[in-house]
Design a protein around this motif. Structure first.
Motif, PDB file in Angstrom:
ATOM      1  N   GLY A 209       0.776  -1.232   0.000  1.00 63.39           N
ATOM      2  CA  GLY A 209       0.000   0.000   0.000  1.00 63.39           C
ATOM      3  C   GLY A 209       0.807   1.281   0.000  1.00 63.39           C
ATOM      4  N   LYS A 210       2.074   1.223   0.397  1.00 62.52           N
ATOM      5  CA  LYS A 210       2.903   2.426   0.406  1.00 62.52           C
ATOM      6  C   LYS A 210       4.372   2.055   0.358  1.00 62.52           C
ATOM      7  CE  LYS A 210       1.864   2.677   5.310  1.00 62.52           C
ATOM      8  NZ  LYS A 210       1.322   3.482   6.384  1.00 62.52           N
ATOM      9  N   ARG A 211       5.174   3.019  -0.083  1.00 64.96           N
ATOM     10  CA  ARG A 211       6.635   2.817  -0.159  1.00 64.96           C
ATOM     11  C   ARG A 211       7.256   3.400   1.105  1.00 64.96           C
ATOM     12  NH1 ARG A 211      11.377   5.606  -2.665  1.00 64.96           N
ATOM     13  NH2 ARG A 211      12.782   3.949  -3.322  1.00 64.96           N
ATOM     14  N   LYS A 212       7.181   2.627   2.154  1.00 63.56           N
ATOM     15  CA  LYS A 212       7.715   3.045   3.450  1.00 63.56           C
ATOM     16  C   LYS A 212       8.490   1.876   4.029  1.00 63.56           C
ATOM     17  CE  LYS A 212       6.287   4.580   8.000  1.00 63.56           C
ATOM     18  NZ  LYS A 212       5.170   4.771   8.911  1.00 63.56           N
ATOM     19  N   VAL A 213       9.669   2.154   4.537  1.00 67.65           N
ATOM     20  CA  VAL A 213      10.492   1.109   5.127  1.00 67.65           C
ATOM     21  C   VAL A 213      10.883   1.509   6.546  1.00 67.65           C
ATOM     22  CG1 VAL A 213      11.406   0.234   2.963  1.00 67.65           C
ATOM     23  CG2 VAL A 213      12.616   2.072   4.114  1.00 67.65           C
ATOM     24  N   PRO A 214      11.182   0.557   7.400  1.00 70.60           N
ATOM     25  CA  PRO A 214      11.138  -0.884   7.175  1.00 70.60           C
ATOM     26  C   PRO A 214       9.700  -1.386   7.128  1.00 70.60           C
ATOM     27  CG  PRO A 214      11.643  -0.461   9.466  1.00 70.60           C
ATOM     28  CD  PRO A 214      11.599   0.876   8.773  1.00 70.60           C
ATOM     29  N   CYS A 215       9.520  -2.475   6.419  1.00 72.12           N
ATOM     30  CA  CYS A 215       8.214  -3.119   6.320  1.00 72.12           C
ATOM     31  C   CYS A 215       8.424  -4.627   6.380  1.00 72.12           C
ATOM     32  CB  CYS A 215       7.516  -2.730   5.016  1.00 72.12           C
ATOM     33  SG  CYS A 215       5.910  -3.524   4.833  1.00 72.12           S
ATOM     34  N   LEU A 216       7.738  -5.250   7.303  1.00 69.52           N
ATOM     35  CA  LEU A 216       7.825  -6.703   7.446  1.00 69.52           C
ATOM     36  C   LEU A 216       6.596  -7.332   6.806  1.00 69.52           C
ATOM     37  CD1 LEU A 216       9.506  -9.032   8.702  1.00 69.52           C
ATOM     38  CD2 LEU A 216       7.992  -8.865  10.685  1.00 69.52           C
ATOM     39  N   ARG A 217       6.829  -8.208   5.835  1.00 75.09           N
ATOM     40  CA  ARG A 217       5.751  -8.949   5.174  1.00 75.09           C
ATOM     41  C   ARG A 217       5.605 -10.277   5.900  1.00 75.09           C
ATOM     42  NH1 ARG A 217       4.995 -12.769   0.849  1.00 75.09           N
ATOM     43  NH2 ARG A 217       3.219 -12.178  -0.440  1.00 75.09           N
ATOM     44  N   ILE A 218       4.424 -10.502   6.479  1.00 76.63           N
ATOM     45  CA  ILE A 218       4.160 -11.702   7.268  1.00 76.63           C
ATOM     46  C   ILE A 218       3.119 -12.539   6.533  1.00 76.63           C
ATOM     47  CG2 ILE A 218       3.423 -12.588   9.509  1.00 76.63           C
ATOM     48  CD1 ILE A 218       4.029  -9.700  10.590  1.00 76.63           C
ATOM     49  N   GLU A 219       3.535 -13.713   6.053  1.00 78.21           N
ATOM     50  CA  GLU A 219       2.608 -14.620   5.375  1.00 78.21           C
ATOM     51  C   GLU A 219       1.886 -15.450   6.419  1.00 78.21           C
ATOM     52  OE1 GLU A 219       4.565 -17.008   2.414  1.00 78.21           O
ATOM     53  OE2 GLU A 219       5.812 -15.310   1.797  1.00 78.21           O
ATOM     54  N   LYS A 220       0.560 -15.379   6.387  1.00 82.87           N
ATOM     55  CA  LYS A 220      -0.275 -16.159   7.301  1.00 82.87           C
ATOM     56  C   LYS A 220      -1.182 -17.052   6.480  1.00 82.87           C
ATOM     57  CE  LYS A 220      -0.379 -12.618  10.870  1.00 82.87           C
ATOM     58  NZ  LYS A 220      -1.238 -11.798  11.716  1.00 82.87           N
ATOM     59  N   GLU A 221      -1.816 -17.989   7.145  1.00 81.46           N
ATOM     60  CA  GLU A 221      -2.711 -18.899   6.441  1.00 81.46           C
ATOM     61  C   GLU A 221      -3.900 -18.159   5.830  1.00 81.46           C
ATOM     62  OE1 GLU A 221      -3.805 -22.358   8.666  1.00 81.46           O
ATOM     63  OE2 GLU A 221      -1.739 -22.703   9.315  1.00 81.46           O
ATOM     64  N   ASP A 222      -4.328 -17.082   6.464  1.00 79.21           N
ATOM     65  CA  ASP A 222      -5.496 -16.347   5.979  1.00 79.21           C
ATOM     66  C   ASP A 222      -5.127 -15.106   5.158  1.00 79.21           C
ATOM     67  OD1 ASP A 222      -4.454 -15.050   8.188  1.00 79.21           O
ATOM     68  OD2 ASP A 222      -6.394 -14.389   8.934  1.00 79.21           O
ATOM     69  N   GLY A 223      -3.858 -14.986   4.752  1.00 77.60           N
ATOM     70  CA  GLY A 223      -3.449 -13.846   3.931  1.00 77.60           C
ATOM     71  C   GLY A 223      -2.086 -13.316   4.320  1.00 77.60           C
ATOM     72  N   VAL A 224      -1.830 -12.088   3.923  1.00 76.86           N
ATOM     73  CA  VAL A 224      -0.539 -11.451   4.178  1.00 76.86           C
ATOM     74  C   VAL A 224      -0.758 -10.180   4.990  1.00 76.86           C
ATOM     75  CG1 VAL A 224       1.450 -10.343   3.101  1.00 76.86           C
ATOM     76  CG2 VAL A 224       0.448 -12.363   2.048  1.00 76.86           C
ATOM     77  N   GLU A 225       0.075  -9.996   6.018  1.00 76.78           N
ATOM     78  CA  GLU A 225       0.035  -8.778   6.828  1.00 76.78           C
ATOM     79  C   GLU A 225       1.299  -7.981   6.541  1.00 76.78           C
ATOM     80  OE1 GLU A 225       0.205  -7.400  11.525  1.00 76.78           O
ATOM     81  OE2 GLU A 225      -0.192  -9.490  11.038  1.00 76.78           O
ATOM     82  N   TRP A 226       1.152  -6.659   6.439  1.00 75.06           N
ATOM     83  CA  TRP A 226       2.278  -5.753   6.204  1.00 75.06           C
ATOM     84  C   TRP A 226       2.446  -4.894   7.446  1.00 75.06           C
ATOM     85  CZ3 TRP A 226       5.026  -6.024   1.607  1.00 75.06           C
ATOM     86  CH2 TRP A 226       4.463  -6.834   0.620  1.00 75.06           C
ATOM     87  N   MET A 227       3.588  -5.013   8.113  1.00 78.55           N
ATOM     88  CA  MET A 227       3.861  -4.264   9.336  1.00 78.55           C
ATOM     89  C   MET A 227       4.941  -3.218   9.043  1.00 78.55           C
ATOM     90  SD  MET A 227       4.926  -5.875  13.025  1.00 78.55           S
ATOM     91  CE  MET A 227       3.524  -6.970  13.022  1.00 78.55           C
ATOM     92  N   TYR A 228       4.642  -1.937   9.311  1.00 80.59           N
ATOM     93  CA  TYR A 228       5.511  -0.857   8.866  1.00 80.59           C
ATOM     94  C   TYR A 228       6.403  -0.214   9.929  1.00 80.59           C
ATOM     95  CZ  TYR A 228       3.642  -0.688   4.166  1.00 80.59           C
ATOM     96  OH  TYR A 228       3.317  -0.988   2.883  1.00 80.59           O
ATOM     97  N   GLU A 229       6.048  -0.117  11.143  1.00 82.31           N
ATOM     98  CA  GLU A 229       6.840   0.615  12.134  1.00 82.31           C
ATOM     99  C   GLU A 229       7.949  -0.255  12.725  1.00 82.31           C
ATOM    100  OE1 GLU A 229       6.651   3.854  12.839  1.00 82.31           O
ATOM    101  OE2 GLU A 229       5.098   4.006  11.303  1.00 82.31           O
ATOM    102  N   SER A 230       9.152   0.299  12.825  1.00 77.57           N
ATOM    103  CA  SER A 230      10.301  -0.479  13.311  1.00 77.57           C
ATOM    104  C   SER A 230      10.058  -1.007  14.723  1.00 77.57           C
ATOM    105  CB  SER A 230      11.582   0.350  13.257  1.00 77.57           C
ATOM    106  OG  SER A 230      11.473   1.505  14.061  1.00 77.57           O
ATOM    107  N   ASN A 231       9.479  -0.195  15.603  1.00 80.70           N
ATOM    108  CA  ASN A 231       9.230  -0.663  16.971  1.00 80.70           C
ATOM    109  C   ASN A 231       8.201  -1.787  16.998  1.00 80.70           C
ATOM    110  OD1 ASN A 231      11.083   1.083  18.158  1.00 80.70           O
ATOM    111  ND2 ASN A 231       9.574   2.705  18.408  1.00 80.70           N
ATOM    112  N   ASP A 232       7.196  -1.710  16.132  1.00 88.75           N
ATOM    113  CA  ASP A 232       6.204  -2.785  16.046  1.00 88.75           C
ATOM    114  C   ASP A 232       6.838  -4.071  15.511  1.00 88.75           C
ATOM    115  OD1 ASP A 232       4.301  -0.975  16.926  1.00 88.75           O
ATOM    116  OD2 ASP A 232       3.488  -0.589  14.917  1.00 88.75           O
TER     117      ASP A 232
END
Length: 118
Positions: free
Chosen positions: A85-108
């Motif tokens: 959805g956006k060009r922001k880093v760092p971004c962690l792509r998490i593959e789950k059984e029900d889809g993909v989650e994109w986590m953007y904040e470094s502390n998160d």
């Protein structure tokens, strides 16, 4: 301004190299389980971004062989924009059984890695 950013980026990379954290020790079976779980995670990042360095240092401290993808290079840049959805880093792509989650904040991202792999 671009020159200053480039110089500061190189300083960050050198300091990261000099003061690199040590990874935690696990048994071979535990590390194998971590390696299998980590295959579903991808870190979109820039080499000299201080927040990306922060996440990579924590991954190293946790002995996580996290795959990194340079978000300045196609096709990773396009994938990050189109799917994340956006060009922001760092971004962690998490593959789950029900889809993909994109986590953007470094502390998160760090909190997620610590909670899942500490």
């Amino acid at each position: 301004m671009k020159i200053i950013r480039w110089i500061l980026g190189r300083i960050i990379l050198v300091l990261n190299f000099i003061f690199s954290p040590r990874g935690i020790k696990r048994t071979q079976e535990q590390q194998q389980a971590v390696n299998e779980a980590i295959e579903k995670l991808k870190l979109y990042q820039f080499d000299a971004c201080p927040f990306c360095v922060k996440v990579r240092r924590e991954a190293k401290r946790l002995s996580l062989p996290l795959e990194t993808r340079d978000a300045k290079v196609s096709p990773w840049e396009q994938e990050l924009i189109e799917q994340g959805g956006k060009r922001k880093v760092p971004c962690l792509r998490i593959e789950k059984e029900d889809g993909v989650e994109w986590m953007y904040e470094s502390n998160d991202i760090i909190a997620y890695l610590q909670q899942r792999f500490s």
